[in-house]
Design a protein around this motif. Sequence first.
Motif, short mmCIF file in Angstrom:
data_model
loop_
_atom_site.label_atom_id
_atom_site.label_comp_id
_atom_site.label_asym_id
_atom_site.label_seq_id
_atom_site.Cartn_x
_atom_site.Cartn_y
_atom_site.Cartn_z
N VAL A 19 0.85 -1.19 0.00
CA VAL A 19 0.00 0.00 0.00
C VAL A 19 0.88 1.24 0.00
N VAL A 20 1.88 1.24 0.86
CA VAL A 20 2.87 2.31 0.94
C VAL A 20 4.23 1.66 1.11
N ARG A 21 5.22 2.12 0.37
CA ARG A 21 6.57 1.60 0.52
C ARG A 21 7.42 2.53 1.39
N GLU A 22 8.42 1.92 2.01
CA GLU A 22 9.33 2.68 2.87
C GLU A 22 9.96 3.83 2.10
N GLU A 23 10.05 4.97 2.80
CA GLU A 23 10.63 6.20 2.24
C GLU A 23 9.79 6.78 1.09
N GLN A 24 8.52 6.37 1.00
CA GLN A 24 7.64 6.88 -0.04
C GLN A 24 6.80 8.04 0.51
N ASP A 25 6.62 9.08 -0.29
CA ASP A 25 5.73 10.17 0.12
C ASP A 25 4.30 9.63 0.23
N VAL A 26 3.62 10.03 1.26
CA VAL A 26 2.26 9.55 1.50
C VAL A 26 1.26 10.45 0.78
N SER A 73 8.73 5.47 7.11
CA SER A 73 9.98 4.75 7.38
C SER A 73 9.70 3.27 7.51
N ALA A 74 8.55 2.82 6.96
CA ALA A 74 8.19 1.41 7.03
C ALA A 74 7.31 1.08 5.83
N ASP A 75 7.24 -0.22 5.53
CA ASP A 75 6.36 -0.70 4.47
C ASP A 75 4.99 -1.03 5.05
N VAL A 76 3.95 -0.77 4.29
CA VAL A 76 2.59 -1.15 4.66
C VAL A 76 2.09 -2.11 3.59
N VAL A 77 1.78 -3.37 4.01
CA VAL A 77 1.46 -4.44 3.08
C VAL A 77 0.07 -4.98 3.37
N ALA A 78 -0.68 -5.28 2.34
CA ALA A 78 -2.01 -5.87 2.49
C ALA A 78 -1.87 -7.32 2.95
N VAL A 79 -2.49 -7.65 4.09
CA VAL A 79 -2.46 -9.02 4.60
C VAL A 79 -3.53 -9.86 3.92
N SER A 80 -4.59 -9.22 3.49
CA SER A 80 -5.68 -9.91 2.80
C SER A 80 -6.16 -9.00 1.68
N VAL A 99 2.05 -3.30 9.11
CA VAL A 99 3.10 -2.29 9.07
C VAL A 99 4.41 -2.98 9.38
N LEU A 100 5.30 -3.05 8.40
CA LEU A 100 6.56 -3.80 8.55
C LEU A 100 7.65 -2.85 9.03
N GLY A 101 7.74 -2.72 10.35
CA GLY A 101 8.78 -1.88 10.94
C GLY A 101 9.86 -2.73 11.56
N PRO A 102 10.81 -2.12 12.25
CA PRO A 102 11.93 -2.86 12.82
C PRO A 102 11.54 -3.76 13.98
N TYR A 103 10.31 -3.61 14.53
CA TYR A 103 9.93 -4.39 15.71
C TYR A 103 8.81 -5.38 15.44
N GLU A 104 8.48 -5.60 14.17
CA GLU A 104 7.31 -6.43 13.90
C GLU A 104 7.50 -7.85 14.36
N GLU A 105 8.76 -8.34 14.44
CA GLU A 105 8.97 -9.72 14.86
C GLU A 105 8.74 -9.89 16.34
N ARG A 136 -0.86 10.48 6.12
CA ARG A 136 -0.38 11.83 6.38
C ARG A 136 -0.80 12.30 7.77
N GLY A 137 0.19 12.79 8.53
CA GLY A 137 -0.09 13.26 9.88
C GLY A 137 -0.04 12.16 10.91
N ILE A 138 0.04 10.88 10.48
CA ILE A 138 0.12 9.79 11.44
C ILE A 138 1.58 9.43 11.71
N PHE A 139 2.32 9.16 10.64
CA PHE A 139 3.75 8.90 10.76
C PHE A 139 4.58 10.01 10.11
N GLY A 140 3.94 11.08 9.66
CA GLY A 140 4.64 12.11 8.92
C GLY A 140 4.35 11.98 7.43
N ASN A 141 4.95 12.84 6.65
CA ASN A 141 4.70 12.83 5.21
C ASN A 141 5.50 11.76 4.48
#
Length: 427
Positions: free
Chosen positions: A42-49, A92-99, A62-68, A84-89
Amino acid sequence: MNTESVIEFLRNVPLLQSLPSSSLKRIAEAVVFKRYERGDYVVREEQDVNGVYFLLEGEVQVLGPYEEENSSEFLLKRFDFFGRGIFGNVYSADVVAVSKLTCLLLMSDHCDLLETKSIWDSDKELDAHCLVERILYMEPLDLNVFRGFTLPNAPTFGKVYGGQFVGQALAAASKTVEFEKIVHNLHSYFLLVGDLDIPIIYEVNRLRDGNNFATRRVDARQKGKTIFTLFASFQREQQGFNHQESTMPHVPASETLISRDEMLERRKTDPLLPRDYRNKVAAVNIAPWPIDIRFCEPTYHTEHTKAPPRLKYWFRAKGKLSDDQALHRCVVAYASDLIFACISLNPHRKKSMSSAALSLDHSMWFHRPLRADDWLLFVMVSPTASQSRGFATGEMFNRKGELVVSLTQECLLKEAVTIKPVFGAKL
C-alpha cells in the motif's frame, strides 16, 4: 457503496468521531476507493504519503523494525487509519495488504477537511470559540466513548450542572449518528451528583439504527459509577402533517429587556429589595453564564419570598455558533435546565428557609429546526408539587411564534433543616 454508507463507516473511525456531520459529508464526497490484493504494497518505505488511508475491508501489516517482537501491534483492521499526519509525510516502514484490501483514501489536497473551524472538529483554538461550545466539546477516547470536562468558568451549583450532563451526553450521542438524522426527543435521568474536579466519561450504546430512525443510550460515569443516563431518538428529515395549537404569549421584545447579568448588578443597589439580600448578592462572585437570559417580567422576589410557579424569559447562546443543527439542539438542551427546576419551589419559599430543587428527570421534544444563537422564548409552569417532588412543563418558541421545543421535568424539592446544638448534654 453510496455516500450515506461511507458516512456511516467514517462515523466509526476514532480519528473522525469529533467531526460534525457536515464535515463527514464533505470527506465522504472527497475520498477515493483504493483496492489491493493480498501481498500488495500500500505504501513503501521512504515513499511520500498521498493522504490518509481509512481501512474499509481487510487488514494491513506495518513492517517496521519491531514487527517480529510484537507483530500484532502493527496489524491494522477495519476502522483503523494511517497516512499523512500519522507517521509524517514520508514513511519509514512498508505497509502491506495481509488480505484482499479496500481503503478509502483522502488525498493530501483534501486533508484540510480534518481541521475545520467547528469546535466539534478538533480541540485546536478552543479559546476562539464561545464558552458553550467549549463546554459541549467531547474528546473521543475510543469507539463510542467520549470524555467531557467541567470548565473553570462554566456554570456550577456546587456540583456538575444538570444541563451540562444533558448537553454533553446528547453531543456524544449525536457524534455516533449519521448526519441526516437529528435528535427529535430525549429522556434523561439524574442518578448521582457529579464531581466538578474530575472528567466525565460518556459511553454511547447504539440501540438501533434504522432507515429513518436511530436510538442511543448514553451512560455518564465518574469513579466507576453511572451518575447520569440519557436516551435519545434521532430521525431523518421527513415531510408530513403540520399544525400548532400552542400560541406564543405576548411578551416584550428581547431587545427591550435587560440581561440577567445586568439585572444581578442592579440588584446590588436596588432599594426595593431587602438589605440583607442586596448584601448577599454583592458579596457573591457570580460568573457570567454562557447563555444570555432576559426575563420578560421584572420581579422583586428573592429566594426567601413566595412567587408564582411560572416564568417566561428569552434566551440565546452568547457568541456565534456554526450551522450544524445538531450543535444548536445540544446548546438548547444545555440551556434548558438553568432555571427550570426552581419554579416548583417558588410558592413555598419563606424567610430564613434554605431550600434546593434537584433535577430527577428531564425530557425534551424537538419539533422544528432552531438556532440557539437567536432568541428563543422559554415559557414554563409548575402545575403541581407533592411528595417532595415538583413537576414542571415548558414550551420554547422562536421569534416567529413557532413552537420548536416542548419540555417536562420532575425535581426533588428539599428544605435544609438546621439542627440547633443542645448544650449541657448529659453523659
